[in-house]
Design a protein around this motif. Structure first.
Motif, PDB file in Angstrom:
ATOM      1  N   LYS A 294       4.929  11.194  32.192  1.00  0.00           N
ATOM      2  CA  LYS A 294       3.829  10.769  33.064  1.00  0.00           C
ATOM      3  C   LYS A 294       3.285  11.907  33.924  1.00  0.00           C
ATOM      4  O   LYS A 294       2.088  11.987  34.188  1.00  0.00           O
ATOM      5  N   ALA A 295       4.190  12.770  34.389  1.00  0.00           N
ATOM      6  CA  ALA A 295       3.755  13.829  35.315  1.00  0.00           C
ATOM      7  C   ALA A 295       3.075  14.982  34.580  1.00  0.00           C
ATOM      8  O   ALA A 295       2.223  15.668  35.142  1.00  0.00           O
ATOM      9  N   GLY A 296       3.502  15.190  33.325  1.00  0.00           N
ATOM     10  CA  GLY A 296       2.952  16.325  32.583  1.00  0.00           C
ATOM     11  C   GLY A 296       3.729  17.608  32.856  1.00  0.00           C
ATOM     12  O   GLY A 296       3.395  18.665  32.341  1.00  0.00           O
ATOM     13  N   PHE A 297       4.738  17.527  33.688  1.00  0.00           N
ATOM     14  CA  PHE A 297       5.622  18.685  33.903  1.00  0.00           C
ATOM     15  C   PHE A 297       7.037  18.151  34.110  1.00  0.00           C
ATOM     16  O   PHE A 297       7.229  16.979  34.453  1.00  0.00           O
ATOM     17  N   SER A 298       8.007  19.026  33.881  1.00  0.00           N
ATOM     18  CA  SER A 298       9.392  18.560  33.987  1.00  0.00           C
ATOM     19  C   SER A 298       9.986  18.916  35.350  1.00  0.00           C
ATOM     20  O   SER A 298       9.433  19.739  36.082  1.00  0.00           O
ATOM     21  N   GLN A 301      10.611  22.577  35.478  1.00  0.00           N
ATOM     22  CA  GLN A 301       9.393  23.370  35.749  1.00  0.00           C
ATOM     23  C   GLN A 301       9.064  23.340  37.245  1.00  0.00           C
ATOM     24  O   GLN A 301       8.662  24.341  37.820  1.00  0.00           O
ATOM     25  N   MET A 302       9.251  22.174  37.853  1.00  0.00           N
ATOM     26  CA  MET A 302       8.960  22.081  39.296  1.00  0.00           C
ATOM     27  C   MET A 302       9.944  22.942  40.094  1.00  0.00           C
ATOM     28  O   MET A 302       9.574  23.648  41.031  1.00  0.00           O
ATOM     29  N   TYR A 303      11.196  22.899  39.684  1.00  0.00           N
ATOM     30  CA  TYR A 303      12.229  23.712  40.335  1.00  0.00           C
ATOM     31  C   TYR A 303      11.843  25.200  40.269  1.00  0.00           C
ATOM     32  O   TYR A 303      11.859  25.905  41.278  1.00  0.00           O
ATOM     33  N   ASP A 304      11.465  25.654  39.050  1.00  0.00           N
ATOM     34  CA  ASP A 304      11.121  27.068  38.855  1.00  0.00           C
ATOM     35  C   ASP A 304       9.871  27.453  39.646  1.00  0.00           C
ATOM     36  O   ASP A 304       9.811  28.524  40.260  1.00  0.00           O
ATOM     37  N   LYS A 315      19.211  20.566  42.184  1.00  0.00           N
ATOM     38  CA  LYS A 315      19.192  19.479  41.203  1.00  0.00           C
ATOM     39  C   LYS A 315      20.409  18.580  41.414  1.00  0.00           C
ATOM     40  O   LYS A 315      21.161  18.326  40.467  1.00  0.00           O
ATOM     41  N   TYR A 316      20.655  18.173  42.642  1.00  0.00           N
ATOM     42  CA  TYR A 316      21.806  17.272  42.877  1.00  0.00           C
ATOM     43  C   TYR A 316      21.559  15.955  42.148  1.00  0.00           C
ATOM     44  O   TYR A 316      20.577  15.279  42.455  1.00  0.00           O
ATOM     45  N   PHE A 317      22.318  15.489  41.138  1.00  0.00           N
ATOM     46  CA  PHE A 317      23.550  16.086  40.680  1.00  0.00           C
ATOM     47  C   PHE A 317      23.454  16.370  39.189  1.00  0.00           C
ATOM     48  O   PHE A 317      23.889  15.556  38.374  1.00  0.00           O
ATOM     49  N   THR A 318      22.867  17.483  38.870  1.00  0.00           N
ATOM     50  CA  THR A 318      22.872  17.992  37.518  1.00  0.00           C
ATOM     51  C   THR A 318      23.442  19.409  37.609  1.00  0.00           C
ATOM     52  O   THR A 318      22.946  20.173  38.451  1.00  0.00           O
ATOM     53  N   PRO A 319      24.417  19.778  36.814  1.00  0.00           N
ATOM     54  CA  PRO A 319      25.108  18.955  35.827  1.00  0.00           C
ATOM     55  C   PRO A 319      25.883  17.799  36.475  1.00  0.00           C
ATOM     56  O   PRO A 319      26.248  17.885  37.662  1.00  0.00           O
ATOM     57  N   ILE A 320      26.119  16.765  35.664  1.00  0.00           N
ATOM     58  CA  ILE A 320      26.925  15.645  36.162  1.00  0.00           C
ATOM     59  C   ILE A 320      28.399  15.946  35.871  1.00  0.00           C
ATOM     60  O   ILE A 320      28.707  16.886  35.134  1.00  0.00           O
ATOM     61  N   ILE A 341      21.876   7.321  33.087  1.00  0.00           N
ATOM     62  CA  ILE A 341      22.170   8.635  33.646  1.00  0.00           C
ATOM     63  C   ILE A 341      21.583   9.773  32.802  1.00  0.00           C
ATOM     64  O   ILE A 341      21.235  10.825  33.329  1.00  0.00           O
ATOM     65  N   ASP A 342      21.452   9.537  31.492  1.00  0.00           N
ATOM     66  CA  ASP A 342      20.920  10.604  30.634  1.00  0.00           C
ATOM     67  C   ASP A 342      19.495  10.982  31.030  1.00  0.00           C
ATOM     68  O   ASP A 342      19.127  12.150  30.997  1.00  0.00           O
ATOM     69  N   SER A 343      18.689   9.981  31.393  1.00  0.00           N
ATOM     70  CA  SER A 343      17.331  10.341  31.819  1.00  0.00           C
ATOM     71  C   SER A 343      17.325  10.777  33.286  1.00  0.00           C
ATOM     72  O   SER A 343      16.680  11.760  33.646  1.00  0.00           O
ATOM     73  N   LEU A 344      18.098  10.062  34.112  1.00  0.00           N
ATOM     74  CA  LEU A 344      18.088  10.377  35.551  1.00  0.00           C
ATOM     75  C   LEU A 344      18.472  11.838  35.820  1.00  0.00           C
ATOM     76  O   LEU A 344      17.880  12.512  36.662  1.00  0.00           O
ATOM     77  N   LYS A 345      19.473  12.313  35.081  1.00  0.00           N
ATOM     78  CA  LYS A 345      19.980  13.664  35.384  1.00  0.00           C
ATOM     79  C   LYS A 345      18.961  14.759  35.064  1.00  0.00           C
ATOM     80  O   LYS A 345      19.077  15.874  35.553  1.00  0.00           O
ATOM     81  N   SER A 346      17.963  14.418  34.240  1.00  0.00           N
ATOM     82  CA  SER A 346      16.949  15.447  33.972  1.00  0.00           C
ATOM     83  C   SER A 346      15.725  15.258  34.873  1.00  0.00           C
ATOM     84  O   SER A 346      14.757  16.005  34.794  1.00  0.00           O
TER      85      SER A 346
END
Ligand code: T4K
Length: 379
Positions: A294-298, A301-304, A315-320, A341-346
């Protein structure tokens, strides 16, 4: 960037050096610097009423407090503790250090442990449920309590992020059999390092007291295999001084939360933490959840993008926890067709959330995210 100083995800709340030096002189004069001193005892009393729990046992850090919480119940060796992988490593480590087996289960969309997945994970070895009020979002305490009663399990909560959270005016530390709070420097209320336990069970008080201090009951007797979990007088003084500053800092973070919410209400695909009306915000973290489609960016990407602007999100909490070496062979039990959790963590990113964040920073964050949407759409 104002002053070109990096903007970090959190910044410790600190008392003035002047106020601290008054306490230090007092402590120096008394020559009583640790082992249940005056400041320690005053902090325990004050926190008990602040947290609306009547009782509070302070510790030298939250992890030791959690180790003690798990030790209290004399669980059989290798019994299973159902917990969430969506947490700081300390939660899972505390289980393993007690020679218990963590059983990781899925989370709900809000990041807290999923009750249906808990029920699915129960075996005849299960002894306890350890939920985490992640970002100050309370676990579904009612559903978890029902499961605990049905299967005769102990309920432990990690409230490292939930200092001051209340549900219908009831302190979060009143739910379950025992709750741990962290007072680490990165927490809104901090004693530099520190933590506490609260419990509604008065019959556990003596054992907590003993376990925190090597099991010593008097000069001549040791009754339990305890640890050194004592908070010293300097930590306690910082805590008492910081407690006076918490309300003001919370107010500032509340305003910041509203400003962030306003920014993200205009950005498609980015959702923010929303608590029910009967729950108060701990104002510990400001997580956003980025739906890449939906956002068009991940999220990455926002972190970088923000890092390039000298803005350091986390990225609390990735890695899990199940991504870490000690738990990499552990499965996650889920009641959902695709583990939430698989989607939430990303998706999750915690933004700088403290009173050093200025409107200038907010403009940079808003412009960076908006430009990213634009640039990626026109790529
Ligand atoms: N359970 C949960 C759910 C927890 O989140 C935690 C702790 C625990 C249990 C265990 O409680 P404690 O035993 O810690 O009381 C930090 C903290 O060290 C940790 O306490 C916290 N959770 C965790 C979520 O965050 P890191 O590895 O992210 O810390 P670090 O050094 O990267 O610092 C984070 C940010 O804070 C950086 O941007 C810099 C800033 N910072 C940090 C420190 C130490 C400062 O500005 N000043 C400082 O003094 O773990």
């Amino acid at each position: 960037m104002p002053d070109n100083k990096p903007l970090l995800v959190t910044s410790p709340l600190l008392p003035s050096l002047q106020d601290l030096s008054v306490c230090l002189s007092d402590i120096w004069k008394s020559k009583w610097v640790t082992n249940h001193g005056q400041y320690h005892n005053r902090l325990e009393e004050t926190l008990g009423s602040y947290l609306k729990t009547d009782n509070c046992f302070v510790f030298n850090n939250g992890t030791i407090a959690l180790l003690v919480a798990l030790k209290l119940f004399d669980f059989k060796l290798n019994s299973e503790v159902i917990t969430t992988p969506f947490t700081f490593a300390a939660t899972a480590h505390s289980i393993a250090w007690n020679q218990l087996t963590p059983v990781f289960v899925d989370v709900k969309q809000d990041g807290t442990i999923c009750p249906k997945s808990i029920e699915k994970a129960i075996t005849d070895k299960t002894c306890a449920i350890l939920g985490v009020h992640v970002y100050g979002t309370p676990c579904d305490v009612e559903a978890i309590n029902k499961i605990a009663v049905k299967y005769d399990l102990v309920t432990i909560y990690d409230a490292a992020h939930a200092f001051g959270t209340e549900i219908d005016g009831v302190g979060i530390g009143c739910f379950g059999d025992i709750t741990m709070f962290s007072f680490h420097a990165t927490k809104l209320f901090n004693t530099i390092e520190g933590g506490c336990l609260t419990t509604p069970h008065t019959d556990l008080h003596k054992k907590i007291y003993l376990l925190r201090n090597f099991g010593i009951s008097d000069e001549a007797s040791v009754l339990e295999i305890g640890i050194n979990g004592k908070m010293n007088e300097i930590q306690a003084a910082v805590g008492l001084l910081n407690l006076d500053l918490v309300a003001e800092e919370k107010k500032k973070r509340h305003t910041l939360r509203e400003k962030y919410n306003h920014i993200f209400s205009a950005i498609k695909g980015v959702s923010v933490q929303q608590l029910p009306e009967n729950v108060t915000y701990s104002e510990q973290y400001y997580p956003v959840f980025i739906d890449k489609e939906k956002a068009g960016f991940s999220r990455d990407q926002m972190y970088d993008q923000l890092k390039q602007k000298n803005i350091y999100t986390r990225k609390y909490f990735t890695p899990i926890c199940t991504d870490f070496v000690p738990f990499k062979d552990y499965q996650i039990v889920t009641n959902h067709s695709n583990a939430v959790i698989d989607s939430l963590k990303s998706q999750v990113l915690c933004l700088p959330f403290h009173s050093d964040v200025t409107d200038v920073h907010l403009h940079i964050i808003r412009d960076s995210v908006t430009n990213m949407t634009y640039l990626l759409a026109n790529k």
